[in-house]
Design an enzyme around this catalytic site. Structure first.
Site, mmCIF file in Angstrom:
data_model
loop_
_atom_site.group_PDB
_atom_site.id
_atom_site.type_symbol
_atom_site.label_atom_id
_atom_site.label_comp_id
_atom_site.label_asym_id
_atom_site.label_seq_id
_atom_site.Cartn_x
_atom_site.Cartn_y
_atom_site.Cartn_z
ATOM 1 N N LYS A 47 0.870 -1.171 0.000
ATOM 2 C CA LYS A 47 0.000 0.000 0.000
ATOM 3 C C LYS A 47 0.909 1.224 0.000
ATOM 4 C CE LYS A 47 -4.505 -1.128 1.863
ATOM 5 N NZ LYS A 47 -5.292 -0.437 0.840
ATOM 6 N N GLY A 74 -8.114 6.242 0.374
ATOM 7 C CA GLY A 74 -7.495 7.509 0.750
ATOM 8 C C GLY A 74 -6.098 7.371 1.339
ATOM 9 N N LEU A 75 -5.372 6.349 0.888
ATOM 10 C CA LEU A 75 -3.970 6.164 1.289
ATOM 11 C C LEU A 75 -3.765 6.082 2.804
ATOM 12 C CD1 LEU A 75 -2.039 8.495 -1.221
ATOM 13 C CD2 LEU A 75 -2.783 6.138 -1.546
ATOM 14 N N ASN A 128 3.780 6.436 -6.525
ATOM 15 C CA ASN A 128 2.356 6.554 -6.851
ATOM 16 C C ASN A 128 2.047 8.016 -7.160
ATOM 17 O OD1 ASN A 128 -0.399 6.530 -7.031
ATOM 18 N ND2 ASN A 128 -0.766 5.716 -4.969
ATOM 19 N N CYS A 131 -3.003 8.524 -7.347
ATOM 20 C CA CYS A 131 -4.129 8.135 -6.507
ATOM 21 C C CYS A 131 -5.288 9.106 -6.722
ATOM 22 C CB CYS A 131 -3.748 8.122 -5.032
ATOM 23 S SG CYS A 131 -5.182 7.785 -3.985
ATOM 24 N N ILE A 193 -2.380 0.568 -15.357
ATOM 25 C CA ILE A 193 -2.844 1.904 -14.995
ATOM 26 C C ILE A 193 -3.360 1.892 -13.559
ATOM 27 C CG2 ILE A 193 -3.559 2.630 -17.311
ATOM 28 C CD1 ILE A 193 -6.414 1.684 -16.650
ATOM 29 N N THR A 195 -6.467 3.384 -11.004
ATOM 30 C CA THR A 195 -7.919 3.301 -11.223
ATOM 31 C C THR A 195 -8.449 4.491 -12.032
ATOM 32 O OG1 THR A 195 -8.224 4.366 -9.094
ATOM 33 C CG2 THR A 195 -8.398 1.973 -9.147
ATOM 34 N N GLY A 263 -5.043 -7.075 -9.224
ATOM 35 C CA GLY A 263 -5.674 -6.113 -8.333
ATOM 36 C C GLY A 263 -6.934 -6.667 -7.728
#
Lengths: 316, 254
Positions: A47, A74-75, A128, A131, A193, A195, A263
């Site tokens: 993550k 939301g990370l 990343n 997001c 890719i 999302t 995923g």
């Protein structure tokens, strides 16, 4: 099929299998799932970790969509220091190859976090830049080639010999321009890719569920991105987005991916990793192809050959 | 945990808004009260979590209410059909030997882990009082209630047992009979929150089973989190992994 035929090299990183657990769907790699054959996993991407801890987004965070799901986590993460202290040792116990996904709001933040990680025993860093569930009113870094270049450059300066992967967004006008910027700034590989931004409408409660769409619904978008970026860049691509079967993985490889990311399809099908591993092996065997890297981007190469263009040598 | 196909052997409407599904094919290790299974339903992408209502011999049961597409499809399942499930998942209700006077309080499908727990405890030297709240008599799943246990029913319309809400009945009972050693709860968030209040007011430990939408069910996606108090405030914790059973004193209700 032996391990060697499916072994791949991605940005200097040698993997025994081209199947990778993509970021966000496998915690930090510390959770042990009894039904998963870890030997068939090339690596896991954690993550996303940020410099400071993040609480993440309020509920609802997951929502069924036609042929897929929306998520808005939301990370949520403990921050880089706690991750290095507690998270990393727990993953190392599992003996899997680990790629740490990181994010940051500025070049300084990215430098800081990558610098801390560069001293750790990890197999790769994924930046990343894409997001869809934080700072929704602002652009994601991956929506700007300039910002992408700046952040990849900042990470590259600090990551030393650890391979650097940039994760890009499909929510752009031209993903190839962003990919080219990431390559130019020194990315060793690209993940394509993330999302697709979307919402669902809850009619009963008169509210929306905002998030990133994943699952089979986005597979054509992912394939398009991989297919196009393969022609425009020379770095290895990790193809992902909607892979729900072994055949889907074969499609990504033919379109230009060197490895594939699993995923949310894994949530539906706990045996997806095995199925992909088997399908890729069968595909090579049935088509008399010696190793997976020879199949990567075969569609593009075929087209180029027809057009009389030379095969482009790709980095590994 | 395992991921395996379970064969439906019974799918019955027990009461209004209450269905029972029994499967042939249980899990190894066996499910414990409070744990859940994550079921794949054809045509839907995400699995759906269901608390285990019982596992005995080679049989496993869940309760459900038809609330949307997934449970609509479940309600049409016939004996002999199979469903893929991952389980058993999550943490079970803590059980301590010295807890001899036990209250269970729940409503709706939230009674599933409680009837499982009652069944497990009924062989032991434990006094069990089961508070069962429902909208009306027609909503009570009489058939699945374990025998030999003291039940206290409440219905909102007074058609069965005491008229009113469950938490009032629990408080009244404590007033008359004294405090239990522990309260276990399951059901709507509003009820669980009230159980937390009772736990505080009477200084009795209480454990409740929380519900939420889930994606992975196994602790890897962080989709089902809820606010749990920590030393310095609160953190989102996973209902599927750190829960679904939580001590009410740790839950930070919105």
């Amino acid at each position: 099929m032996g391990l060697n035929t499916l072994g791949v090299k991605i940005g200097g990183l040698s993997l025994n299998s081209p199947v990778i657990m993509m970021s966000g769907i496998f915690s930090y790699g510390e959770v042990v799932l009894d039904y998963l054959d870890y030997k068939k996993l090339g690596a896991i991407v954690t993550k996303t970790v940020s410099l400071e801890p993040r609480k993440g987004n309020p509920q609802p965070r997951v929502w069924e969509a036609p042929s897929g799901m929306l998520n808005s986590i939301g990370l949520q993460n403990p921050g880089i220091k706690a991750f290095i202290k507690k998270g990393l040792p727990a993953v190392r116990k599992n003996g899997i190859r680990i790629i740490v996904s990181v994010t940051g709001n500025s070049a300084e933040e990215i430098s800081g976090i990558v610098n801390l990680l560069s001293a750790e025993k990890i197999d790769g860093i994924e930046l990343n830049l894409s997001c869809p569930n934080v700072n929704r009113k602002e652009l994601m870094a991956a929506q700007s080639p300039e910002m992408t270049w700046l952040l990849v450059k900042a990470a590259k300066k600090e990551c030393g010999r650890i391979p650097l992967i940039a994760k890009l967004s499909p929510n752009v006008t031209d993903i190839t321009a962003v990919a080219a910027a990431a390559e130019d700034a020194g990315a060793d590989a690209l993940s394509l890719i993330n999302t697709v931004r979307g919402i669902s409408v809850d009619v009963e409660k008169m509210r929306i569920m905002e998030g990133g769409l994943s699952g089979p619904a986005i597979k054509p978008a992912g394939l398009r991105a991989v297919y196009d970026v393969f022609r425009k860049t020379g770095v290895p691509l990790i193809g992902m987005g909607g892979i729900a079967s072994g055949r889907d993985a074969v499609e990504y490889i033919l379109a230009g991916a060197s490895a594939v990311g699993v995923g949310s399809g894994f949530f539906s099908n706990p045996f997806l990793v095995d199925e992909i591993y088997r399908a890729l092996g069968d595909f090579l065997k049935n088509n008399g192809i010696k190793k997976l890297s020879c199949a990567s981007g075969l569609l593009n190469e075929k087209e180029k050959k027809q057009a009389g263009q030379p095969r482009r040598k790709r980095k590994v | 945990m395992e991921a395996k196909n379970l064969t439906v052997c019974r799918n019955a409407r027990l009461a209004e808004h209450l269905y029972l599904m029994e499967f042939e094919g249980a899990f190894t290790p066996p499910a414990l009260p409070g744990q859940f299974i994550h079921i794949k339903i054809d045509g839907l992408f995400l699995r759906r979590p269901f608390s285990v209502a019982g596992q005995k011999n080679n049989r496993l049961a869940i309760l459900y209410k038809v609330v949307g597409k997934g449970t609509e499809i479940l309600a049409r399942k016939k004996g002999g059909e199979t469903l893929n499930a991952i389980g058993p998942l999550g943490k079970s209700f803590p059980v301590i030997k010295k807890w001899k006077n036990v209250y269970l309080a729940g409503g709706g499908t939230g009674i599933a882990p409680l009837i499982f727990l009652a069944d497990k405890l009924s062989g032991e030297d434990v006094k069990i009082t089961f508070f069962y709240g429902a909208k009306s008599r027609g909503c009570i799943g009489f058939e699945i209630l374990p025998a030999g246990i003291n039940f206290v029913f409440t219905t909102e319309d007074g058609s069965y047992g005491d008229k009113g809400l469950l938490d009032r009945a629990v408080c009244g009972f404590i007033g008359k009979n004294g405090r239990p050693d522990v309260i276990y709860g399951g059901g709507p968030a509003g009820l669980l929150k009230k159980i937390g209040r009772i736990s505080e007011d009477f200084s009795v430990p209480a454990f409740v089973s929380l519900e939420n939408r889930m994606a992975c069910g196994t602790g890897i996606c962080y989709g089902c989190v809820t606010k749990i108090k920590t030393g310095s405030g609160w953190e989102y914790m996973r209902i599927c992994k750190e829960g679904p059973v939580f001590n009410t004193k740790d839950i930070k209700w919105d």
